[in-house]
Motif scaffolding. Structure first.
Motif, PDB file in Angstrom:
ATOM      1  N   VAL A   5       0.864  -1.183   0.000  1.00  0.00           N
ATOM      2  CA  VAL A   5       0.000   0.000   0.000  1.00  0.00           C
ATOM      3  C   VAL A   5       0.894   1.224   0.000  1.00  0.00           C
ATOM      4  N   ASP A   6       0.825   1.988  -1.078  1.00  0.00           N
ATOM      5  CA  ASP A   6       1.567   3.246  -1.131  1.00  0.00           C
ATOM      6  C   ASP A   6       0.617   4.373  -0.745  1.00  0.00           C
ATOM      7  N   ASP A   7       0.910   5.022   0.357  1.00  0.00           N
ATOM      8  CA  ASP A   7       0.002   5.993   0.964  1.00  0.00           C
ATOM      9  C   ASP A   7       0.270   7.403   0.447  1.00  0.00           C
ATOM     10  N   GLY A   8       0.175   7.563  -0.867  1.00  0.00           N
ATOM     11  CA  GLY A   8       0.324   8.890  -1.459  1.00  0.00           C
ATOM     12  C   GLY A   8       1.732   9.427  -1.434  1.00  0.00           C
ATOM     13  N   SER A   9       2.735   8.566  -1.654  1.00  0.00           N
ATOM     14  CA  SER A   9       4.136   9.012  -1.620  1.00  0.00           C
ATOM     15  C   SER A   9       4.417  10.050  -2.700  1.00  0.00           C
ATOM     16  N   THR A  10       5.338  10.964  -2.375  1.00  0.00           N
ATOM     17  CA  THR A  10       5.743  11.998  -3.337  1.00  0.00           C
ATOM     18  C   THR A  10       7.211  11.866  -3.719  1.00  0.00           C
ATOM     19  N   ASP A  11       7.875  10.796  -3.278  1.00  0.00           N
ATOM     20  CA  ASP A  11       9.284  10.583  -3.628  1.00  0.00           C
ATOM     21  C   ASP A  11       9.361   9.616  -4.809  1.00  0.00           C
ATOM     22  N   ASN A  12      10.366   8.781  -4.873  1.00  0.00           N
ATOM     23  CA  ASN A  12      10.544   7.868  -6.002  1.00  0.00           C
ATOM     24  C   ASN A  12       9.886   6.511  -5.796  1.00  0.00           C
TER      25      ASN A  12
END
Length: 312
Positions: free
Chosen positions: A40-47
């Protein structure tokens, strides 16, 4: 239980792209074959998105808007399929035999609903191990009577050391998404204390999980400067436990009072949390309300004394 049940490994990630591959690789490299890895990716802003794209259909990806760790737990559980579920933070690592050992423990006792293993800490930059305490409780434990009386045994692990039968976890999730603290300590403690109230379980003393200590989570090993994080975490955790699990009302109130005292001692509550705390106190019986205030005053005085001792 089926001889080789499907085990769902739920990886929750937010802006840990620099660690993510190592976590997922450790899940995929388990000696136990019948697994699914749900990330689950919780809205990441990195790579993180680029890292996740390299795994293709080897993982089940849930990409969502940022909502905090609790919401990531809820989303991962909703799409998972296994009768056994292991949590993994995206900056931690599973030992290759972890899932096999967890399956073995659950297969050996049909009564237990959860299994918590120890996480051994290592420093990310130097790769050095932190000191390891060997003498801890291990084996089967039934703490339902203890938590009902407002007490709880020490739980020696973090999110990545938590495993559950699906039926047990289904009584815990979805968890309240108000438990949104940047440290994440509210979310994993919610899982632990709720599990203690629902069934017997198993504590594993051997290290099956490796927990990375780095700049973003270094509060795990600090003592002197995390009182406000712990305080806010505890008032939210205590309120949610009290409301969601009647058997945990006394324990939840004590946890709330502990957090309230720490916040009183370190500058007070911000307006938003002052209103939340006030509403919760009003919801309690007069006896519990008085008990909570007195406990908060005691914890606040203790925190002030501790901080003065640090200053000197």
């Amino acid at each position: 239980m089926h001889e080789a049940p499907l085990v769902s490994i739920l990886v929750n990630n937010y802006n840990y792209g620099r660690f993510l591959s190592e976590a997922i690789d450790s899940a995929l490299a388990q000696t136990y074959a019948n697994i699914e890895v749900v990330v689950v990716d919780d809205g990441s802003t990195d790579n993180s998105a680029e890292v996740l794209a390299t795994y293709g259909d080897r993982i089940r990806l849930v990409a969502k808007e940022n909502g905090g760790q609790s919401s990531a737990f809820n989303a991962g559980f909703q799409v998972s399929r296994g009768p056994l579920i292991c949590f993994l933070d995206s900056d931690d690592i599973f030992e290759p035999h972890k899932v096999a050992r967890i399956v073995e423990i659950f297969a050996g006792d049909s009564e237990i609903g959860w299994c918590f293993d120890r996480a051994r800490h290592f420093e990310d930059t130097t790769k050095e191990w932190f000191p390891w305490t060997a003498n801890v409780h291990k084996g089967k434990i039934d703490a339902r009577g203890i938590v009902a009386n407002g007490h709880a045994p020490y739980v020696f692990t973090s999110t990545s050391g938590l495993s559950f039968r699906r039926e047990t976890l289904g009584h815990i999730l979805p968890m309240p998404e108000t438990l949104r603290i940047k440290s994440g300590i509210s979310s994993d403690n919610y899982l632990k204390f709720a599990a203690y109230s629902l069934s017997s379980g198993w504590l594993v003393s051997e290290p099956l999980t490796l927990q990375r200590i780095h700049r973003s989570n270094a509060y795990t090993r600090r003592v002197s400067d995390k009182a406000r994080i712990v305080g806010l975490s505890d008032i939210l955790l205590g309120m949610c436990l009290s409301r969601e699990f009647r058997i945990l009302q006394h324990l939840g109130t004590k946890i709330f009072a502990h957090g309230l005292g720490k916040l009183w001692a370190t500058g007070g509550l911000e307006l938003e949390h002052r209103e939340i705390a006030g509403t919760f106190l009003k919801s309690l019986s007069p006896q519990l309300r008085i008990e909570a205030i007195l406990r908060a005053m005691w914890w606040g005085a203790s925190e002030k004394f501790r901080r003065q001792s640090w200053d000197h």
